[in-house]
Design a protein around this motif. Sequence first.
Motif, PDB file in Angstrom:
ATOM      1  N   ARG A   1       0.861  -1.185   0.000  1.00 62.61           N
ATOM      2  CA  ARG A   1       0.000   0.000   0.000  1.00 62.61           C
ATOM      3  C   ARG A   1       0.895   1.231   0.000  1.00 62.61           C
ATOM      4  O   ARG A   1       1.691   1.434   0.923  1.00 62.61           O
ATOM      5  CB  ARG A   1      -0.925   0.020   1.197  1.00 62.61           C
ATOM      6  N   LYS A   2       0.748   2.027  -1.043  1.00 62.96           N
ATOM      7  CA  LYS A   2       1.529   3.251  -1.179  1.00 62.96           C
ATOM      8  C   LYS A   2       0.746   4.377  -0.519  1.00 62.96           C
ATOM      9  O   LYS A   2      -0.413   4.632  -0.868  1.00 62.96           O
ATOM     10  CB  LYS A   2       1.780   3.560  -2.650  1.00 62.96           C
ATOM     11  N   ILE A   3       1.353   5.039   0.462  1.00 61.47           N
ATOM     12  CA  ILE A   3       0.667   6.095   1.202  1.00 61.47           C
ATOM     13  C   ILE A   3       1.565   7.322   1.329  1.00 61.47           C
ATOM     14  O   ILE A   3       2.774   7.252   1.115  1.00 61.47           O
ATOM     15  CB  ILE A   3       0.246   5.627   2.617  1.00 61.47           C
ATOM     16  N   MET A   4       0.958   8.449   1.693  1.00 65.63           N
ATOM     17  CA  MET A   4       1.715   9.658   2.010  1.00 65.63           C
ATOM     18  C   MET A   4       1.903   9.728   3.513  1.00 65.63           C
ATOM     19  O   MET A   4       0.927   9.651   4.270  1.00 65.63           O
ATOM     20  CB  MET A   4       0.964  10.899   1.516  1.00 65.63           C
ATOM     21  N   PRO A   5       3.128   9.842   3.996  1.00 67.87           N
ATOM     22  CA  PRO A   5       3.345   9.974   5.444  1.00 67.87           C
ATOM     23  C   PRO A   5       2.636  11.218   5.972  1.00 67.87           C
ATOM     24  O   PRO A   5       2.450  12.201   5.246  1.00 67.87           O
ATOM     25  CB  PRO A   5       4.870  10.113   5.570  1.00 67.87           C
ATOM     26  N   SER A   6       2.215  11.160   7.225  1.00 62.10           N
ATOM     27  CA  SER A   6       1.548  12.322   7.816  1.00 62.10           C
ATOM     28  C   SER A   6       2.546  13.469   7.945  1.00 62.10           C
ATOM     29  O   SER A   6       3.745  13.267   8.104  1.00 62.10           O
ATOM     30  CB  SER A   6       0.982  11.958   9.194  1.00 62.10           C
ATOM     31  N   GLY A   7       2.043  14.665   7.841  1.00 62.51           N
ATOM     32  CA  GLY A   7       2.908  15.833   7.924  1.00 62.51           C
ATOM     33  C   GLY A   7       2.360  16.977   7.098  1.00 62.51           C
ATOM     34  O   GLY A   7       1.284  16.889   6.505  1.00 62.51           O
ATOM     35  N   LYS A   8       3.108  18.076   7.053  1.00 60.79           N
ATOM     36  CA  LYS A   8       2.700  19.247   6.285  1.00 60.79           C
ATOM     37  C   LYS A   8       3.695  19.483   5.152  1.00 60.79           C
ATOM     38  O   LYS A   8       4.850  19.079   5.221  1.00 60.79           O
ATOM     39  CB  LYS A   8       2.628  20.472   7.189  1.00 60.79           C
ATOM     40  N   GLY A   9       3.224  20.164   4.130  1.00 59.94           N
ATOM     41  CA  GLY A   9       4.093  20.475   3.010  1.00 59.94           C
ATOM     42  C   GLY A   9       4.259  19.300   2.064  1.00 59.94           C
ATOM     43  O   GLY A   9       3.602  18.267   2.180  1.00 59.94           O
ATOM     44  N   LYS A  10       5.168  19.449   1.125  1.00 57.92           N
ATOM     45  CA  LYS A  10       5.395  18.424   0.118  1.00 57.92           C
ATOM     46  C   LYS A  10       6.219  17.269   0.698  1.00 57.92           C
ATOM     47  O   LYS A  10       7.201  17.492   1.400  1.00 57.92           O
ATOM     48  CB  LYS A  10       6.102  19.019  -1.095  1.00 57.92           C
ATOM     49  N   ARG A  11       5.782  16.052   0.399  1.00 62.90           N
ATOM     50  CA  ARG A  11       6.439  14.863   0.947  1.00 62.90           C
ATOM     51  C   ARG A  11       6.531  13.798  -0.140  1.00 62.90           C
ATOM     52  O   ARG A  11       5.864  13.856  -1.166  1.00 62.90           O
ATOM     53  CB  ARG A  11       5.649  14.313   2.143  1.00 62.90           C
ATOM     54  N   LEU A  12       7.354  12.801   0.131  1.00 64.57           N
ATOM     55  CA  LEU A  12       7.472  11.651  -0.759  1.00 64.57           C
ATOM     56  C   LEU A  12       6.654  10.490  -0.197  1.00 64.57           C
ATOM     57  O   LEU A  12       6.583  10.312   1.025  1.00 64.57           O
ATOM     58  CB  LEU A  12       8.934  11.220  -0.898  1.00 64.57           C
ATOM     59  N   PRO A  13       6.037   9.694  -1.052  1.00 63.87           N
ATOM     60  CA  PRO A  13       5.257   8.555  -0.560  1.00 63.87           C
ATOM     61  C   PRO A  13       6.166   7.458  -0.017  1.00 63.87           C
ATOM     62  O   PRO A  13       7.365   7.431  -0.285  1.00 63.87           O
ATOM     63  CB  PRO A  13       4.510   8.080  -1.803  1.00 63.87           C
ATOM     64  N   GLU A  14       5.591   6.565   0.751  1.00 61.42           N
ATOM     65  CA  GLU A  14       6.288   5.371   1.201  1.00 61.42           C
ATOM     66  C   GLU A  14       5.368   4.178   0.978  1.00 61.42           C
ATOM     67  O   GLU A  14       4.145   4.331   0.848  1.00 61.42           O
ATOM     68  CB  GLU A  14       6.690   5.482   2.675  1.00 61.42           C
TER      69      GLU A  14
END
Length: 488
Positions: free
Chosen positions: A142-155
């Motif tokens: 399952r490809k998800i976006m880590p919690s947080g603000k701003g631009k992030r990389l998926p894991e």
Amino acid sequence: HVIFDAKRGKKRVKSQAQGGSAQGTRRSVYVQSTLKRRPGYRTLERDLIQLQQQQLFQLFVVVSLRKSSPGNTYSPEITQQFPNKVTKSSLHSREAEDRLKAIPKFCFPDSQDWLPTGDQPSETFSFVLTGEDGSRWFCYCRKIMPSGKGKRLPEVHCIVSRLGCFNLFAKILEEVERRREICPALVSPFMRSIMEAPFPAPGCTITVKSFLPGSGNEVLTLCRTVDSRLEHVEFEVLLQCLSVGRLLQVFASLLLERRVIFIADKLNVLSRCGHAVLALLYPFTWQHTFVPVLPASMLDISCSPTPFLLGALTPCLPELLDLPIEEVLIVDLCADRFVKQIGDEDCILPSKLQAALQQILEEREQILCQDGDCTGDQQCDLSSLVSEAFVCFFVELVGHYSLHMGESHTSGTWELQRESFRKSHPSRGARQFLQLFMDTQMFAGFIHDKELRKGGGKGLFEVRAVEYLASNPEPEAGGFLKGLKGLG
């Protein structure tokens, strides 16, 4: 294992091209080489039975993107792992370590195309890693976006199991994502409770208790369908992507163990369609290379002269077309078209059986809506309809095999009387098809399994074959539609 075969295959392609050898020679060389390795004939049903008492999964990893140097590209790597060590008891030996190293590439087959973003929908997909002995790791991601603000990389969260149950593990991964959003530290205790749970039997349910801050103790219910063969497939996506006519041509190509490449712009489409089309082969099992989502860095595998089913993302198509791939069927799942084909795909299957199968699939919605199709405790859905249709196809094609099993006059072993089996079919088209199909590893492995077991353990195909032979003492080329009247 896959990479080794691809490199060896490219050398073989070169030497045979120089010698002008025909396709038959390449197949002969390949079959001889696989017989030397003596891989076990594996089926999903048998694996599920043999692994019944084992734990649900062997390994859980988190794969993240890390910036490579030089340049601004990214490389996937395992950043978390549970259990922390790959032990002999969990995944076996050195080959397990090699397969573990391959997981990041398959979790991010398109890693070079990623840039930090603030919005990326979650996506569930899967792939399979096959060992030299035929053993398989089912990897559910399952490809998800880590919690947080701003631009992030998926894991990518990836569960590695020996068990093929897509829906069950997809539900677990959704729960992992929910806990990850609350607090990453909640994931490991949850996965520990899952690992300690027993693998539920078909049609049964297990419950897993876990603690969630703010909610207290929660109970997760994991249920398996009665028909374990269909747990890892979704035929609906496959039928949405391909017209029935093209689907049957892909099916026919796989029956003759040809090379097939799926192209799509989404990982979950490639994953679901790859698993679904191979499920149509039951009671036969694909024994060759299967990579639902091929990383862009491994496209050279498609140059192998051996049979394969590969999936590649749409941006890889131009590079694939530039590679020297011989006799391949390239299928664009997004546009429902053949990018490249041999040309005889529509003439492979026996015409009457193909027409009957096509009619059932094209009228599937009407069949499912007919009054009386859903009665009692049985559920008539698309998966069971499609499964029954293809099982009936094989029953009418090869269901009479048991009538031609006997003791060999030369070796004294229990084996199939091949010529009497083929010639006994009343359909000329079926006899011509069987002449080719009987030379495949799928058919050889299926018969070898029957020779060893001498009728022990009956799956759905054997049950339907007995019913068919009881109602049709002599095989009938026109009995296919009659056999589908009792669906559901």
